[in-house]
Design a protein around this motif. Structure first.
Motif, mmCIF file in Angstrom:
data_model
loop_
_atom_site.group_PDB
_atom_site.id
_atom_site.type_symbol
_atom_site.label_atom_id
_atom_site.label_comp_id
_atom_site.label_asym_id
_atom_site.label_seq_id
_atom_site.Cartn_x
_atom_site.Cartn_y
_atom_site.Cartn_z
ATOM 1 N N ASP A 131 52.851 9.038 -28.853
ATOM 2 C CA ASP A 131 52.637 9.939 -29.979
ATOM 3 C C ASP A 131 51.538 9.389 -30.886
ATOM 4 O O ASP A 131 51.516 8.190 -31.179
ATOM 5 C CB ASP A 131 53.940 10.064 -30.772
ATOM 6 N N PRO A 132 50.607 10.233 -31.347
ATOM 7 C CA PRO A 132 49.560 9.744 -32.246
ATOM 8 C C PRO A 132 50.071 9.554 -33.674
ATOM 9 O O PRO A 132 51.109 10.094 -34.063
ATOM 10 C CB PRO A 132 48.510 10.860 -32.190
ATOM 11 N N TYR A 154 49.100 11.888 -37.676
ATOM 12 C CA TYR A 154 49.437 13.282 -37.379
ATOM 13 C C TYR A 154 50.127 13.305 -36.022
ATOM 14 O O TYR A 154 49.505 13.281 -34.985
ATOM 15 C CB TYR A 154 48.167 14.136 -37.358
ATOM 16 N N ASN A 155 51.457 13.387 -36.053
ATOM 17 C CA ASN A 155 52.244 13.373 -34.818
ATOM 18 C C ASN A 155 52.019 14.633 -33.988
ATOM 19 O O ASN A 155 51.603 15.674 -34.499
ATOM 20 C CB ASN A 155 53.738 13.306 -35.135
ATOM 21 N N THR A 175 45.148 5.269 -34.132
ATOM 22 C CA THR A 175 45.844 5.633 -32.896
ATOM 23 C C THR A 175 45.220 4.947 -31.686
ATOM 24 O O THR A 175 45.933 4.416 -30.813
ATOM 25 C CB THR A 175 45.816 7.163 -32.715
ATOM 26 N N ASN A 219 47.604 15.571 -26.720
ATOM 27 C CA ASN A 219 47.273 16.011 -28.075
ATOM 28 C C ASN A 219 45.776 16.247 -28.227
ATOM 29 O O ASN A 219 44.957 15.585 -27.590
ATOM 30 C CB ASN A 219 47.724 14.962 -29.097
ATOM 31 N N SER A 275 53.896 12.909 -40.223
ATOM 32 C CA SER A 275 54.008 11.657 -39.476
ATOM 33 C C SER A 275 55.455 11.291 -39.148
ATOM 34 O O SER A 275 55.732 10.175 -38.695
ATOM 35 C CB SER A 275 53.350 10.513 -40.258
ATOM 36 N N LYS A 278 43.651 14.215 -33.509
ATOM 37 C CA LYS A 278 44.779 13.310 -33.739
ATOM 38 C C LYS A 278 44.516 11.900 -33.210
ATOM 39 O O LYS A 278 45.262 10.972 -33.540
ATOM 40 C CB LYS A 278 46.046 13.873 -33.085
ATOM 41 N N TYR A 282 45.136 14.136 -41.245
ATOM 42 C CA TYR A 282 44.723 13.296 -40.113
ATOM 43 C C TYR A 282 44.235 11.917 -40.543
ATOM 44 O O TYR A 282 44.019 11.053 -39.695
ATOM 45 C CB TYR A 282 43.586 13.981 -39.343
ATOM 46 N N THR A 329 42.931 9.257 -33.897
ATOM 47 C CA THR A 329 42.249 8.544 -34.971
ATOM 48 C C THR A 329 41.965 7.094 -34.560
ATOM 49 O O THR A 329 42.532 6.592 -33.568
ATOM 50 C CB THR A 329 43.132 8.539 -36.221
#
Length: 756
Positions: A639-640, A643-644, A570, A561, A669, A565, A346, A567
């Protein structure tokens, strides 16, 4: 002057040391406190002073068992029983140890010795009954069960039935366990006017556990409800844990809150509530309960809980730092290393190579003194039927491993592959029962040590052993590190390299693990031809009706999510998207957003990036069907990074929501890129942050094109090879065959890609 709490370090100081009796008493104090190493040293000292101290010799062997040094424990029991051959407990516990180590004939001999010594005691007879049933000798087991009841007498019959019920449930034989538990409760009702409420609650919990395993959910819930009358702290904690396993989170927390009310001065009562709250994503209240526990007494697990809270609130780097500190304190082989490994996935701060290097470094020790691949005697015929073992705790509702694996289990060719599941979990539901019906062999191994499990895997003739957990909960990385099968692989449960020695292969695809990325993996790669995961839900989720009003409504970006995730990178990236698309909003849905503290924290993080609170919507958890329906409220998913989304991205696509993704540097990722590429939506895949913002804005501007895509997205997916579950299963079988052929040919697992 040497005291009872200050034992000498070596025999050189024996004349100054305590007498044998004093050392024995101190050892008992250590043993009672769970300080096994100190207790062992003290018992050894007592035995040096008085080699005829039989009780110290027995306790010394018990310490070695608790320390996990099982071979030394067997030697200790042998010494004990040579010196004191009439020690009933020694023979009984030596039998337990032999059973645990997978040498049943020696266990039988030990139990028979104990029975011969004291025929009027029931424990050895009951243990022998258990062992015989485990070996499939049901009639002989039933006879010993009857003898145990006779030996126990009327006042202890309930204990014999109860323990047999627990043994049978541990083996996974819930139907026979139910017979025993019903007998135990009948004896309890008939034989005692006054029933201890806590003993009755403990029995009701075991009964409820059995009902749940049998799929008798309503009966199970009623048994748990009857158990809630308990007042003992230990009993209430166990009830909460059992409720939590069966996804009864609210009931579990109600039990733990009652426990705090009944035991307000107990630090463990506050600690257990804090732990449950953290596991339920109620972080602010969890920290408050932790503080109450610490105000009463120091909490050795406080750092671990704070690491968990940090990770669950999006602070992966703090979580990683704390977990690494804890792992270093515990030393090589600590399972906390797996928590650190997960946190690294992460992190915004680590490169793909740094993540890979960290995994290799932390888990290198698991391969020391491992079994050689050449020591297995499996028939090396390349095209014969394969025996495949799956090691997993996660065949239960909503878990991603279950969601993706169930359709595969339903379609595997039983002429080509025989599947055994070694179930390491504690959560059971209808999905668990479904998985059991779909495989040739299901073995309950939750309580087994690695030696027991490795021996069973070899007895079953497993050719390929698949890890479905990686470094997630209830994993068995140490088993794989020591090698339990000639071919070992990791698949589905962990989005990247495990770093664990002797895991030979990792199942991937050419996007999550492109050619040239092999250095990021400690495993060799077998690449599926389309996408590494195939989403083929066995539940019907009605497709949203995307009518023309979707073009007129406020453009809504979304993410379902989990919070870890989300972060800082993100949040900054998504804030940039919102700025680039004026008037748009962002819907964030996660279990954490049931917690007002988490909502406020993330609102503030977005505000720091210039996004006002009124452009954000936070939603908490609901049932899976309702969650899938909520995708109708999202126009474009984000999508983050790093960590997708895995399951969440595929669920979004299935419900008609395209996803903006960024292709990163490693497996975790690049999952989003894999899915979108497989769907033929390459123009939704960004190569940089700036590209991500540009794509999101461009797709948001053309609302008519977006609506057209959404209306036909599921049909589009169903026409793609990556969503063809029948073909995916054949490809997966091909991957297994490729691994096996490489082994048969003596290759060192040459990396490759199977043919489409």
């Amino acid at each position: 002057m040497t005291t009872q709490t200050d034992l000498p370090d070596s025999p050189a100081t024996a004349m100054q040391g305590p007498a044998a009796a004093d050392a024995f008493n101190q050892a008992n104090a250590y043993f009672k406190a769970g300080q096994w190493a100190q207790a062992r040293a003290a018992y050894e000292w007592a035995l040096q002073q008085d080699p005829q101290m039989e009780a110290a010799a027995l306790q010394w062997a018990r310490c070695l068992v608790r320390l996990g040094d099982l071979q030394a424990a067997r030697d200790a029991f042998s010494q004990l029983l040579r010196a004191f051959p009439a020690n009933y407990s020694g023979w009984l516990e030596a039998g337990h140890l032999c059973r645990q180590q997978g040498v049943p004939q020696q266990a039988v001999a030990c139990y028979n010795q104990a029975i011969a010594l004291v025929p009027t005691r029931y424990e050895a007879r009951l243990s022998l009954a258990r062992l015989l049933e485990d070996q499939g000798q049901m009639d002989a087991g039933a006879a010993q069960y009857h003898h145990a009841l006779t030996a126990a007498g009327a006042d202890k019959n309930r204990l014999v039935h109860w323990r047999m019920g627990k043994f049978r449930l541990e083996r996974g034989d819930a139907a026979r366990a139910l017979e025993s538990m019903r007998q135990a409760l009948l004896v309890l009702r008939v034989g005692q006017a006054q029933i201890d409420e806590n003993e009755h609650a403990e029995m009701q919990m075991d009964l409820g556990d059995i009902f749940m395993r049998l799929g008798m959910t309503e009966d199970g819930h009623r048994a748990f409800e009857r158990a809630s009358a308990a007042t003992s702290e230990a009993t209430l904690v166990r009830l909460a844990d059992l409720s939590f396993r069966y996804n009864l989170w609210q009931e579990a927390q109600a039990v733990l809150r009652r426990n705090v009310e009944l035991h307000p001065d107990s630090d463990t009562a506050h600690w257990n509530l804090a732990h449950s709250l953290a596991e339920s994503w109620n972080m602010q209240e969890a920290l408050a309960s932790l503080a109450q526990a610490e105000a009463i007494a120091p909490q050795p697990g406080a750092k671990s809980m704070r690491a968990s809270v940090a990770g669950r609130t999006g602070d992966a780097d703090t979580a990683l730092r704390l977990y690494k500190e804890l792992a270093d304190e515990e030393g090589p082989g600590s399972k906390i290393h797996s928590s650190a490994a997960m946190s690294a996935l992460y992190s915004d701060q680590l490169s793909a190579q740094e993540v890979a290097d960290l995994h290799r470094q932390m888990f290198a020790c698991l391969g020391r003194n491992a079994r050689a691949r050449s020591s297995f005697n499996n028939d090396k015929t390349p095209d014969r039927k394969l025996r495949v073992g799956l090691v997993s705790a996660d065949f239960h509702h909503q878990h991603p491993v279950n969601i993706f694996m169930q359709p595969v289990l339903a379609r595997l060719d039983d002429k080509a592959v025989e599947v055994s599941v070694y179930f390491t979990g504690v959560s059971y539901d209808a999905q668990t029962q479904l998985a059991k019906r779909r495989v040739a062999r299901w073995v309950e191994v939750t309580t087994w040590n690695d030696s027991q499990l490795a021996r069973r895997i070899e007895e079953d003739g497993i050719d390929i052993l698949l890890d479905l957990s990686g470094h997630t909960n209830m994993q068995r990385m140490s088993l794989f590190g020591q090698r339990a099968a000639p071919v070992q692989a990791t698949f589905l449960g962990y989005p990247g390299s495990t770093g664990v020695p002797n895991i030979d292969w990792l199942v991937a695809d050419s996007v999550v693990a492109p050619v040239g990325s092999e250095g990021l993996f400690s495993e060799q790669l077998v690449r599926l031809p389309n996408s590494v995961f195939c989403f083929a839900p066995e539940t019907d989720y009605p497709y949203p009706d995307f009518d023309p009003s979707h073009v007129e409504r406020t453009l809504t970006f979304g993410s379902f999510n989990n919070v870890p995730k989300l972060t800082p990178h993100t949040v900054k990236l998504w804030a940039a998207v919102l700025k680039e698309v004026p008037g748009s909003r962002l819907l964030l849905k996660a279990p954490s957003f049931n917690d007002k503290g988490a909502v406020e924290a993330f609102a503030q993080r977005f505000l720091a990036e210039g996004i006002a609170r009124d452009r954000l919507e936070f939603r908490g958890p609901v049932g899976l069907a309702d969650m899938m329906a909520e995708y109708a409220d999202v126009d474009i998913a984000l999508d983050p990074v790093p960590y997708n989304g895995g399951t969440t991205t595929l669920q979004a696509l299935w419900m008609g929501v395209p996803v903006v993704v960024k292709a990163g540097g490693n497996f975790v990722s690049r999952m989003g890129a894999s899915f979108m590429t497989a769907a033929g939506l390459n123009d939704w895949v960004a190569q940089s942050d700036a590209d991500y913002v540009r794509i999101a804005a461009a797709m948001a501007r053309d609302r008519q094109a977006l609506l057209s895509l959404k209306r036909g997205l599921r049909e589009r997916l169903q026409a793609c090879p990556a969503w063809d579950i029948d073909q995916y299963t054949r490809d997966f079988e091909g991957a297994l065959r490729q691994m096996w052929v490489a082994h048969c040919q003596g290759q060192s697992a040459a990396a490759g890609k199977i043919k489409a």
